[in-house]
Write a protein that holds these residues in place. Structure first.
Motif, short mmCIF file in Angstrom:
data_model
loop_
_atom_site.label_atom_id
_atom_site.label_comp_id
_atom_site.label_asym_id
_atom_site.label_seq_id
_atom_site.Cartn_x
_atom_site.Cartn_y
_atom_site.Cartn_z
N GLN A 342 21.71 -5.95 48.03
CA GLN A 342 20.28 -5.65 47.90
C GLN A 342 19.71 -5.03 49.18
OE1 GLN A 342 18.77 -9.54 46.97
NE2 GLN A 342 19.82 -9.66 44.99
N GLU A 343 20.54 -4.98 50.23
CA GLU A 343 20.02 -4.50 51.52
C GLU A 343 19.42 -3.09 51.42
OE1 GLU A 343 19.69 -6.39 54.29
OE2 GLU A 343 20.47 -8.01 53.03
N GLU A 344 20.05 -2.26 50.59
CA GLU A 344 19.60 -0.87 50.50
C GLU A 344 18.51 -0.71 49.44
OE1 GLU A 344 21.17 1.59 52.52
OE2 GLU A 344 21.97 -0.24 53.43
N TRP A 345 18.18 -1.77 48.78
CA TRP A 345 17.22 -1.67 47.68
C TRP A 345 15.78 -1.56 48.18
CZ3 TRP A 345 18.75 -5.69 43.32
CH2 TRP A 345 20.00 -5.36 42.81
N SER A 346 14.94 -1.04 47.31
CA SER A 346 13.51 -1.04 47.61
C SER A 346 12.97 -2.45 47.43
CB SER A 346 12.78 -0.09 46.66
OG SER A 346 12.83 -0.62 45.34
N GLU A 347 11.80 -2.70 48.02
CA GLU A 347 11.18 -4.01 47.88
C GLU A 347 10.92 -4.32 46.40
OE1 GLU A 347 10.93 -7.20 49.30
OE2 GLU A 347 10.81 -5.86 51.02
N ASP A 348 10.64 -3.27 45.64
CA ASP A 348 10.38 -3.43 44.22
C ASP A 348 11.63 -3.91 43.47
OD1 ASP A 348 8.13 -3.05 42.45
OD2 ASP A 348 9.39 -1.56 41.43
N GLU A 349 12.74 -3.30 43.78
CA GLU A 349 13.99 -3.72 43.14
C GLU A 349 14.36 -5.15 43.54
OE1 GLU A 349 16.69 0.29 42.79
OE2 GLU A 349 16.07 -0.31 44.81
N ARG A 350 14.11 -5.46 44.80
CA ARG A 350 14.40 -6.84 45.23
C ARG A 350 13.52 -7.85 44.50
NH1 ARG A 350 14.43 -6.00 51.69
NH2 ARG A 350 16.24 -4.64 51.78
N ALA A 351 12.27 -7.46 44.28
CA ALA A 351 11.37 -8.37 43.56
C ALA A 351 11.90 -8.61 42.14
CB ALA A 351 9.96 -7.80 43.53
N ASP A 352 12.44 -7.56 41.52
CA ASP A 352 13.05 -7.74 40.19
C ASP A 352 14.19 -8.74 40.27
OD1 ASP A 352 11.34 -5.99 38.95
OD2 ASP A 352 12.71 -4.27 39.08
N ALA A 353 15.03 -8.59 41.28
CA ALA A 353 16.19 -9.49 41.42
C ALA A 353 15.73 -10.92 41.67
CB ALA A 353 17.10 -9.02 42.56
N ARG A 354 14.69 -11.07 42.48
CA ARG A 354 14.19 -12.43 42.78
C ARG A 354 13.61 -13.12 41.55
NH1 ARG A 354 12.44 -10.21 48.01
NH2 ARG A 354 10.51 -9.54 47.03
N ALA A 355 13.13 -12.32 40.59
CA ALA A 355 12.56 -12.91 39.37
C ALA A 355 13.65 -13.35 38.39
CB ALA A 355 11.61 -11.92 38.71
N ARG A 356 14.89 -12.98 38.67
CA ARG A 356 16.00 -13.45 37.85
C ARG A 356 16.36 -14.88 38.26
NH1 ARG A 356 18.78 -8.45 35.83
NH2 ARG A 356 20.30 -9.90 34.97
N GLN A 357 17.23 -15.51 37.46
CA GLN A 357 17.58 -16.90 37.75
C GLN A 357 18.74 -17.00 38.75
OE1 GLN A 357 16.44 -15.92 34.62
NE2 GLN A 357 14.54 -16.91 35.23
N GLY A 358 19.32 -15.85 39.11
CA GLY A 358 20.26 -15.84 40.23
C GLY A 358 21.71 -16.08 39.85
N GLN A 359 22.50 -16.29 40.89
CA GLN A 359 23.94 -16.39 40.79
C GLN A 359 24.35 -17.87 40.80
OE1 GLN A 359 26.12 -15.01 44.30
NE2 GLN A 359 26.82 -13.25 43.14
N PRO A 360 25.40 -18.22 40.05
CA PRO A 360 25.82 -19.63 40.08
C PRO A 360 26.18 -20.06 41.51
CG PRO A 360 27.46 -18.25 38.96
CD PRO A 360 26.23 -17.43 39.15
N VAL A 361 25.81 -21.28 41.85
CA VAL A 361 26.18 -21.83 43.16
C VAL A 361 27.67 -22.21 43.13
CG1 VAL A 361 23.86 -22.65 43.68
CG2 VAL A 361 25.45 -24.16 42.46
N PRO A 362 28.29 -22.40 44.29
CA PRO A 362 29.68 -22.83 44.32
C PRO A 362 29.91 -24.09 43.47
CG PRO A 362 29.02 -22.19 46.52
CD PRO A 362 27.78 -22.14 45.66
N PHE A 363 31.04 -24.15 42.85
CA PHE A 363 31.52 -25.24 41.99
C PHE A 363 30.91 -25.18 40.58
CE2 PHE A 363 32.80 -28.56 45.49
CZ PHE A 363 33.42 -27.56 46.18
N VAL A 364 29.95 -24.30 40.34
CA VAL A 364 29.38 -24.16 38.99
C VAL A 364 29.89 -22.87 38.37
CG1 VAL A 364 27.25 -23.75 37.67
CG2 VAL A 364 27.33 -25.54 39.43
N ASP A 365 30.32 -22.95 37.10
CA ASP A 365 30.69 -21.76 36.33
C ASP A 365 29.67 -21.55 35.24
OD1 ASP A 365 33.26 -20.76 37.36
OD2 ASP A 365 34.01 -22.74 36.82
N LEU A 366 29.27 -20.31 35.06
CA LEU A 366 28.36 -19.96 33.97
C LEU A 366 29.01 -18.88 33.11
CD1 LEU A 366 24.93 -19.71 35.88
CD2 LEU A 366 25.79 -21.63 34.53
N ARG A 367 28.68 -18.86 31.85
CA ARG A 367 29.13 -17.79 30.96
C ARG A 367 28.08 -17.63 29.87
NH1 ARG A 367 34.12 -21.18 28.02
NH2 ARG A 367 32.77 -22.43 26.66
N ILE A 368 28.07 -16.48 29.23
CA ILE A 368 27.22 -16.32 28.05
C ILE A 368 28.11 -16.11 26.85
CG2 ILE A 368 25.04 -15.56 29.09
CD1 ILE A 368 25.91 -12.66 28.66
#
Lengths: 541, 541
Positions: A342-368
């Protein structure tokens, strides 16, 4: 061939003894009716040791369920350690449950004692005669003026502690899979279901709150958990703060925005956490307070509105740190912290990413997965499916087998009931609850997305979309809309407004105007109530 | 009552699959003889999957010990995952051991295969005929020009990988206590002893490297472990970096200060780790390089000289982050990171704290005890005793029972052999090795402290103090001193120099001038050799 490492159980006594030994000088600050109480971890630890003796002297079973009906306070934190460190099971009672739900869970868990803040007595006392297994009601006097009933079951917390010798020596829990705590789901359908945390899950989950890309709790932090300790372990923050050695600031019963922002400013809080509603309340006060000490505002419990997060970033330079999870996941499963891509992203794109629920933390697996076929779906941010979770702090079943295992897959993953897409970076984006999707002609309509579009109309106060059975399309959407006071709106006007905004087949088949959207005890939309209300509804052909 | 959490083993397959799924785009950069190789975690993961197939095709046992004789490279990291993820045991061979020690440990562990960097063949090949259980020598061609022997046991790593199909599906290790890796102590006395890490210990230890007050590894880091992957898990950095999703920069065989500082600067490294000797070598180059990206320089393996740490702080604003541990502790047991109580301290006081070995990390317990009575001693920074350690990544015994349990207490703690004081904040300060203490008249003299005072004399190059038996005082100190070339020094001059600096009863009873202090294979003072040399020595009366 086995490893030759020490057989040390992962258990909460370690958290207690570590805090006592290394962090005795750190502060615990609790807001009470009469002002703030400042104590140290060392003083608190002696009280935990006294409380351990009290639990024995009350004649509780070796694995007794110990109910708590308390705010976020140092006293509640005493119970958080004393109960599991003596082999008992901390049962946090959610003060926001309906009375009949409270009675149900106390009896279902077979609580032997309930510790209750005096300020919460009026909520609890009328139910006590319906508690079948509770032998003691221990009142923690928090300075509230509510009358304490004269009843042989009622005991005073401070009197009990004063009379008890501190437990000497080290607490031990040999079996790390033994129960440490339990918490019931708030239950939008059916009875609340009990989730039973083990010592192992509790300490691993605590450790996660210390990792860099989760909350990064450190000894140098001053942590204010607004998220209640009476539900879902307060996101792991209390145990995590003890493990890290952070100062803890606890808000007690006064949860007004003024009280919260006062504590944040006065104690130079660095990390705080609460649901979006809290931050909506605090927002108008930002300009008048110095919150420059804050480095992280953890937010979860429901989706974090992008605009709310941006408002904080603009006002104080710190956006929301969105964490996702549920009672069944201890709850921390994913965190939307910053990533290098995200370093190269615009503040707007980062805000979109922050509104997501994010990446699984270590030891947790997620799937859809497709909720019907179970087929795993790709992480392309387009495919949506039921979010499923696995890991050492994720539930494998409910207490006493409630729910019959329907919420778990054959291979042992938790079916979260959330519908999500996942992007190529592994960032989750929730789109709906599975049971709230509208299944139309083999495709899904997200009720949440459709509601958001309806609520974008300036005359709409709130709106909920539910599925109505349909002979040809299986289901079609019905919009239940609350119009703002003093405004008017017709179904035709709303459909016209939506037409350029959603796919044609997403347009509701009907619009019903209602007075308000019914809510659950914890304030979420109760679509179950709406579905009951509109059972048998006939859509226009 | 048991908790109802999922029975997910804490095992290295999670680290592999997490990296593969979430961090495929992250970089692995390895310096080779012919330049730098840049690859991605995704490409690396496919190679790990191929290597898993290779291990099967070589006919290795289900729990075969897989020897590696390699530098820090992406290839070595392939072995770090492929061996344990297929149920085998990664056995890192320390290239600095003496030849007879290497033969001993390969045979003691019963390695079935050894993977060797071509540049290290000249060290290994002369020993191969003495390896009793090794059936394959797999050469990893790192561009070195050493001849590859024509021998049926010799295989080429790249040829094997090219011929193998990638393993499909998920790796599984059901028993988290099964062995994942092993490493032998370098052994200052007797034969090297094998420490066997479990999957559980490996992943817990990895997670610790992500916590704020340890190394705080994050996805945004670029990590350069100079500490060798052939010993003590390279301080947990390789697994930790994969778990966090950090970029990894690996130095390969070229460990010159110029090569290291070049990598640090070129790749904008944020976290690095190595022994003090490395940082002494790099120090003169600091002024000519932009190391502004660095946020942490982890240092350990031996005590970090305060002056070295201060030199880095003054030159680039980043002091050393001192971590302490040993092969038997995986190795991270304590870290001397910044604490809130130091905020008000002067820079000088902080430098003192940074030179200590720090506070135990979460899940690790430390204590000091009288080495004879076993009595636990207070944490007052005055009492010194044997440092003992407990925790889920601390050894409980050596492989095949070597050492007969002498290094473990009755209650299962590791006796580290270090003598330490601990201050009221829980910060460890090592003062000596137990076996190097001089026991004089019921009190202890720290040989290390006395050596430091002797080495403060401008004519002294190096010095070691050993205990000589004494009828009246039990033991008295003998100073073995190396004088700098071109300088001269008498015993009387040295004693005169020491007199105002140490307690009178600490003054050595004798001084012997020697040509050099004998060293172990890994460069530590070998006091055992000195004690042998001066066995039967007669002190002046």
């Amino acid at each position: 061939m086995l490893g030759l490492m020490q057989d040390r159980p992962l258990a909460l006594p370690h958290v207690f003894h570590r805090a006592e030994q290394l962090f005795g000088h750190k502060r615990l600050i609790t807001a009470e009716a009469s002002g703030e109480r400042v104590t140290t971890v060392a003083e608190w630890a002696v009280r935990v040791r006294r409380l351990a003796t009290v639990l024995d002297s009350l004649g509780l079973s070796a694995d007794a369920r110990v109910g708590t009906f308390c705010w976020n306070t140092d006293r509640h934190l005493e119970l958080y350690l004393a109960a599991p460190c003596t082999g008992r099971v901390l049962h946090t009672l959610n003060i926001r449950l309906f009375p009949e739900q409270l009675v149900y869970i106390v009896n279902h868990a077979e609580d032997e004692v309930v510790f209750v803040d005096r300020s919460l007595l009026p909520l609890l006392w009328p139910l006590v005669d319906k508690f079948e297994t509770v032998r003691h009601i221990v009142v923690i006097d928090d300075g509230a003026e509510h009358e304490i009933p004269e009843d042989p079951r009622v005991r005073d917390y401070e009197e009990l502690l004063a009379a008890a010798e501190p437990f000497a020596g080290r607490f031990t829990v040999e079996e790390e899979n033994s129960a440490a705590a339990m918490c019931y789901t708030s239950g939008t359908t059916g009875n609340p279901k009990g989730v039973v945390y083990s010592h192992r899950s509790a300490v691993l989950h605590s450790l996660i709150t210390l990792t860099s890309d989760a909350f990064a709790l450190s000894e140098r932090d001053v942590v204010l958990p607004i998220v209640p300790m009476f539900h879902a372990n307060a996101w792991g923050i209390p145990y995590g703060a003890l493990l890290a050695g952070a100062d803890l600031v606890l808000p007690g019963p006064n949860m007004t925005p003024e009280a919260i922002v006062g504590q944040l400013e006065r104690h130079r809080v660095t990390v705080t956490g609460g649901v979006p509603t809290i931050w909506m309340g605090v927002r108008p006060l930002l300009a008048d307070h110095d919150l420059s000490s804050l480095r992280a505002i953890v937010c979860g419990g429901s989706a974090v509105p992008r605009s709310l997060s941006e408002a904080y970033r603009e006002a104080i330079g710190v956006p929301m740190l969105h964490a996702w999870g549920m009672t069944e996941t201890s709850p921390i499963a994913s965190v939307s912290s910053r990533r290098s891509h995200q370093e190269e992203w615009s503040e707007d794109e980062r805000a979109d990413a922050r509104a997501r629920q994010g990446q699984p933390v270590p030891f947790v697996d997620l799937r859809i997965a497709d909720p019907e076929s179970g087929e795993e779906l790709p992480w392309d941010d387009r495919a949506t499916g039921e979010l499923q979770a696995a890991g050492p702090w994720i539930a494998k079943e409910y207490y006493r087998g409630e729910g019959g295992g329907a919420q778990f897959t054959k291979d042992g993953w938790l079916r979260t009931g959330d519908v999500a897409a996942v992007d190529g970076w592994g960032f989750v984006r929730l789109v709906d609850r599975t049971k709230d999707l509208v299944k139309s002609g083999g495709e899904w309509i997200s009720s949440v997305d459709l509601e958001n579009e309806i609520m974008a109309h300036p005359a709409v106060a709130e709106a909920a979309v539910i599925a109505i059975p349909h002979e040809k399309w299986t289901e079609r959407p019905l919009a239940c809309v609350v119009v703002k006071p003093g405004r008017s709106l017709t179904a035709e006007e709303l459909i016209e407004f939506l037409t350029p905004r959603v796919a044609k087949w997403w347009l509701p088949d009907a619009v019903e105007f209602i007075d308000e959207v019914p809510k659950t005890s914890v304030g979420k939309f109760s679509k179950k109530t709406l579905r009951d209300k509109f059972a048998g509804y006939t859509l226009p052909s």
